[in-house]
Write an enzyme that holds these catalytic residues in place. Structure first.
Site, PDB file in Angstrom:
ATOM      1  N   LEU A   5       0.693  -1.271  -0.067  1.00 33.88           N
ATOM      2  CA  LEU A   5       0.241  -0.097  -0.341  1.00 33.88           C
ATOM      3  C   LEU A   5       0.829   1.235   0.039  1.00 33.88           C
ATOM      4  O   LEU A   5       0.939   2.058  -0.670  1.00 33.88           O
ATOM      5  CB  LEU A   5      -0.521   0.361   1.186  1.00 33.88           C
TER       6      LEU A   5
ATOM      7  N   SER B  17       5.261   2.340   1.034  1.00 35.33           N
ATOM      8  CA  SER B  17       6.148   1.964   1.545  1.00 35.33           C
ATOM      9  C   SER B  17       7.227   3.390   2.229  1.00 35.33           C
ATOM     10  O   SER B  17       7.706   4.805   1.547  1.00 35.33           O
ATOM     11  CB  SER B  17       7.499   1.445   0.406  1.00 35.33           C
TER      12      SER B  17
ATOM     13  N   SER C 192      10.225   4.960   5.369  1.00 31.14           N
ATOM     14  CA  SER C 192      11.499   4.945   5.864  1.00 31.14           C
ATOM     15  C   SER C 192      12.318   3.088   6.519  1.00 31.14           C
ATOM     16  O   SER C 192      12.975   3.014   6.470  1.00 31.14           O
ATOM     17  CB  SER C 192      12.148   6.200   6.136  1.00 31.14           C
TER      18      SER C 192
ATOM     19  N   GLN D 126       7.256  -0.745   5.146  1.00 35.03           N
ATOM     20  CA  GLN D 126       6.722  -0.722   3.833  1.00 35.03           C
ATOM     21  C   GLN D 126       5.442  -1.426   4.497  1.00 35.03           C
ATOM     22  O   GLN D 126       5.120  -1.722   6.057  1.00 35.03           O
ATOM     23  CB  GLN D 126       6.631  -1.342   2.904  1.00 35.03           C
ATOM     24  N   VAL D 127       3.568  -1.165   4.474  1.00 31.43           N
ATOM     25  CA  VAL D 127       2.878  -1.981   4.490  1.00 31.43           C
ATOM     26  C   VAL D 127       1.197  -2.693   3.583  1.00 31.43           C
ATOM     27  O   VAL D 127       1.901  -2.119   2.262  1.00 31.43           O
ATOM     28  CB  VAL D 127       1.761  -0.722   5.335  1.00 31.43           C
TER      29      VAL D 127
ATOM     30  N   LYS E  75       2.812  -4.770   8.162  1.00 33.18           N
ATOM     31  CA  LYS E  75       3.539  -3.894   8.634  1.00 33.18           C
ATOM     32  C   LYS E  75       4.648  -4.824   8.688  1.00 33.18           C
ATOM     33  O   LYS E  75       4.841  -4.789   9.790  1.00 33.18           O
ATOM     34  CB  LYS E  75       3.804  -2.295   9.373  1.00 33.18           C
TER      35      LYS E  75
ATOM     36  N   ASP F 182       4.376  12.139  15.461  1.00 32.38           N
ATOM     37  CA  ASP F 182       4.801  11.656  13.934  1.00 32.38           C
ATOM     38  C   ASP F 182       3.329  12.611  13.106  1.00 32.38           C
ATOM     39  O   ASP F 182       2.925  11.328  12.077  1.00 32.38           O
ATOM     40  CB  ASP F 182       5.100  10.603  13.184  1.00 32.38           C
TER      41      ASP F 182
END
Length: 479
Positions: free
Chosen positions: A139, A141, A143, A146-147, A162, A307
């Protein structure tokens, strides 16, 4: 057998050379950008016409933006995080923002076979044993990881998986060390701001991001706090599947929504004028929900998601806001949380003496290089810790000659406060991007007051407490 050994040795040698190679690339590029600005400063100082100076600065920023963009995209890893920080309309020159904003939340995807190895090693079963379906194409990516979207066998639940990029931890730590050295040099020569503390805090925070068990616990803790403290939580927080969490793999519920930055396009698709009244009301609602969640997390609990960059915010049905990715969370010690609550009230009330007392209380030590020190301190506080932009401004230039950072040197900046600063900067970037100018200090004022009341700092009982109340009363009288 020998062939295999040779290949393994080859890989180990290349692994150990990779950090050196990256360090060399970073220093060559960073030095080039820095000296470019130093030489330019000399050139521009010889030009007397203000309009011409402005045009020259614009060109210089554009050239530097290209260099920073290519450095961040070529090196990837931690530099994508830096790009996220710099790509804010209120934080950097417009040319940088325009260029760097495209880097946010994208990183080259790791090939599926390498991801499958990590996943099966961590969960101890094959993908087919756990999932009914598993999308090989990610879906997204970023740093660190990725998911992928998947569906769990048995309960048919749609989930997001994840998975950490292999070998990324060592590379990122190399990047951070290099940036720390660069920050130390900048601090000693050009900028009188505690940049080194900020990079130290980044190192600690990003170190935590490599532990997905910690992230799962943080997600659950924040979810419980927001759902228990509100009739309806201001934001949606994904549920974790606790038996599918390891240090490098995290499985959570899938939340359907559109990225916050796509909201204008989505409205246009539906025939809604992005600048009309309906759109304005929707943007205000979205920012209000997000900001309320942050005010509660920072001021009431002290444990918060640190974040809120656009890639982590989804807009769902009925203008509901979902907050994703709990890799960067922060816990503020009570002393800092209450000191910040005091500062929020000072900023909301434009109370300069209360602001300077809050700085002292939080361990934020400054040295003034101007006469109206308290007023400049209040301006500095509002630049760093409030989302409101000064009238007629859409960009905060922290290094322009009349900026508070130039007039007041920040000598010590508590590391934990950096996450609050970053959160406010990201919220401000979102509001500027959406064309809404609001003050989080104004919105959080009542929460800050509640936090001080709940702590007993503004009650009469107990010796120390009553004295504290007296000092707050004196501050109000002085405003």
């Amino acid at each position: 057998m020998h062939g295999f050994d040779f290949k393994e040795i080859q890989e180990k040698i290349s692994e150990s050379f990779r950090p050196w190679q990256r360090s060399f690339q970073f220093w060559v590029r960073a030095t080039n950008i820095y000296t470019g600005y130093k030489v330019f400063q000399l050139r521009v100082s010889l030009v007397k016409d203000a309009k011409k100076q402005e045009e020259m600065w614009e060109r210089q920023h554009e050239q530097a933006a290209d260099k920073i963009y290519f450095m961040c995209s070529d090196l990837g890893g931690f530099f994508l995080k830096i790009a996220q920080l710099l790509a804010k309309p209120d934080m950097a020159p417009a040319a940088w923002v325009k260029k760097l904003v495209t880097l946010c939340d994208q990183a080259p995807a790791t090939p599926f076979d390498a991801i499958q190895l990590v996943l099966e090693k961590e969960l101890g079963k094959s993908i087919g044993e756990i999932f009914e379906t598993f999308d090989e194409k990610p879906l997204g990516s970023a740093s660190i990881a990725q998911v992928h979207r998947a569906r769990v066998k048995g309960n048919k639940m749609n989930v997001v998986v994840k998975v950490q990029h292999p070998g990324i931890e060592r590379l990122m730590m190399t990047d951070i060390r290099n940036l720390q050295l660069f920050a130390l040099y900048m601090q000693r020569t050009d900028i009188k701001f505690d940049l080194h503390s900020i990079t130290k805090e980044m190192e600690k925070q990003i170190g935590y991001e490599f532990d997905f068990k910690r992230e799962a616990n943080a997600m659950e803790r924040i979810r419980c706090f927001l759902y228990e403290n509100n009739k309806k939580s201001p934001v949606l927080v994904p549920r974790v599947l606790p038996d599918m969490v390891t240090k490098r793999v995290l499985v959570m519920e899938y939340i359907n929504g559109i990225p916050i930055l796509s909201i204008g396009d989505e409205m246009a698709k539906r025939g809604i004028n992005p600048h009309g009244k309906i759109a304005e009301a929707a943007k205000h609602n979205i920012l209000n929900s997000l900001s309320r969640a942050y005010g509660q997390m920072i001021l009431k609990s002290g444990f918060f998601h640190a974040d809120p960059h656009p890639g982590n915010i989804l807009i769902c049905k009925g203008q509901e806001v979902a907050l994703l990715d709990y890799g960067q969370v922060k816990e503020l010690p009570d002393k800092l949380r209450l000191g910040y609550a005091n500062l929020v009230i000072a900023m909301a009330d434009d109370n300069a003496s209360r602001a300077s007392q809050s700085f002292w209380e939080m361990g934020l030590h400054t040295v003034a290089k101007c006469e109206n020190e308290q007023q400049e301190l209040l301006r500095l506080a509002q630049t760093l810790f409030d989302t409101k932009m000064p009238a007629g401004q859409t960009v905060l230039q922290p290094f322009s000659d009349d900026s508070s950072i130039k007039k007041i040197a920040v000598e010590t900046f508590p590391e934990e406060l950096f996450s609050v600063l970053r959160t406010v900067v990201l919220l401000r970037g979102l509001s500027v991007g959406m064309g809404v100018n609001y003050s989080c200090a104004q919105q959080w004022r009542s929460m800050a007051e509640e936090a001080l009341l709940a702590s007993g700092r503004v009650t009469r009982d107990g010796k120390g407490r009553s004295r504290r109340r007296g000092s707050l009363r004196r501050l109000r009288a002085g405003s």
